[in-house]
Design an enzyme around this catalytic site. Structure first.
Site, PDB file in Angstrom:
ATOM      1  CD  GLN A  64      -2.967  -0.651  -0.198  1.00 51.10           C
ATOM      2  OE1 GLN A  64      -3.123   0.511  -0.544  1.00 51.10           O
ATOM      3  NE2 GLN A  64      -3.521  -1.663  -0.848  1.00 51.10           N
ATOM      4  CB  SER A  65       4.361   1.861  -0.991  1.00 46.69           C
ATOM      5  OG  SER A  65       5.133   2.981  -1.372  1.00 46.69           O
TER       6      SER A  65
END
Ligand SMILES: *Cc1c(COP(=O)(O)O)cnc(C)c1O
Length: 321
Positions: A64-65
């Site tokens: 989820q960067s």
């Protein structure tokens, strides 16, 4: 790419609620690929890559960067190949968070947006950060073997050049007594802290990783800034004010006081925070306000991150052990 300067405005209702003079820096509105602080760093990082004719980049991080998303979009614009080695929740050795696993998914939140941008996501089972760095190194080697000019980009874009973007950002944020920002890979805090060191503006970073050693990383980045700026500020770990009391259960694990901070910001000012960084940073700011630490004008640096509101298990509705 980034639309700068971002707005800086007073939060009248929250100021009254918390009894402080509170302003907000809207880096959630950097305008590029869903906004966020990484847009500033990418202006400099992409300029550097293009000037050296780099053909492919490899980075790593959580699935989820926000950085992977924004880097991926920037690479698409300029025709660079982008590979990202990801884990759902990378962690520090010995600090694996206990949690109910929401399950791996590239159909939601940043992972989906990254794929749409053309990022090659390479998934790995959760493990320590060092293991993830090794995966990225191997990816870089395999691309080199294909004959490409490859650059490894550090997690979160936290190179000295990434930090330099935040030295520049302080031009948009003059006249405050306190600046409070989230701190994770470090270049946001490092750049702001470096630029304001020796001025009346005090910068406080709220750690989103359970790592007091982050201050060593801030000092390392500031040595890189000395080289870029041609200055000899020579800042050490003690020159950075990093608070670790709002991390909660670990990196990427939503915290209870983060949820309260999220709801307070949303219902008082109509502004969304993200569960991984800005909600925890705002929770840290609330604690400082209650302790009477925030006299004068305070600026809360909203770093964006909103796509992770739509990630599996990102929200507080999922029970966290
Ligand atoms: C990356 C990120 C941060 C942390 O900034 P660093 O420069 O990595 O310390 C904070 N907020 C959001 C939304 C981010 O994506």
């Amino acid at each position: 790419m980034a639309v700068l300067p971002t707005p800086t405005h007073r939060l009248d209702r929250l100021s009254a609620e918390l009894g402080i003079d509170l302003w907000i820096k809207r880096d959630d509105l950097t305008g590029f690929a869903f906004g966020g602080n990484k847009g500033r760093k990418l202006e400099y990082l992409l300029g550097d890559l293009l000037s050296r004719n780099v053909q492919a980049v490899v980075t790593c991080g959580s699935a989820q960067s926000n950085f992977v998303r924004q880097l991926g979009v920037a690479c698409a614009l300029f025709g660079l190949r982008c590979v990202a080695d990801v884990m759902e929740h990378p962690y520090e050795p010995g600090r694996q968070p206990a949690r109910s696993a929401p399950g791996r998914s590239d159909q939601e939140g940043n992972a989906l947006l990254s794929r749409w941008a053309g990022v090659e996501l390479r998934w790995h089972d959760d493990g320590p950060w060092d293991e993830l760095f090794e995966h990225a190194q191997r990816s870089a080697e395999s691309l080199k073997a294909e004959g490409l000019t490859v650059e490894e980009i550090p997690v979160g874009g936290s190179s000295p050049l990434g930090a330099y973007a935040f030295v520049q950002a302080t031009r948009e944020a003059q006249g405050f007594d306190h600046v409070v920002c989230p701190c994770s890979s470090g270049s946001t805090h490092a750049g702001l802290g470096y630029a304001f060191c020796g001025t009346p503006t005090k910068v406080v970073g709220i750690a989103c990783d359970p790592e007091p050693e982050l201050v060593d990383e801030l000092a390392r980045l500031s040595r890189g800034l000395d080289e870029i700026e041609g200055l000899a500020k020579r800042l050490g770990p003690d020159d950075f004010d990093l608070r670790t009391d709002s991390v909660g259960g670990g990196y990427g694990i939503p915290s209870d006081d983060g949820r309260e901070a999220f709801e307070l910001m949303l219902r008082t000012e109509g502004i969304f925070l993200d569960p991984v960084y800005s909600a925890k940073a705002f929770a840290g700011l609330i604690k400082m306000a209650r302790r009477g630490e925030l006299t004068g004008r305070t600026l809360f640096w909203h770093t964006g991150g909103l796509p992770s509101l739509f990630a599996p298990g990102a929200m507080w509705a999922v029970p966290v052990k």
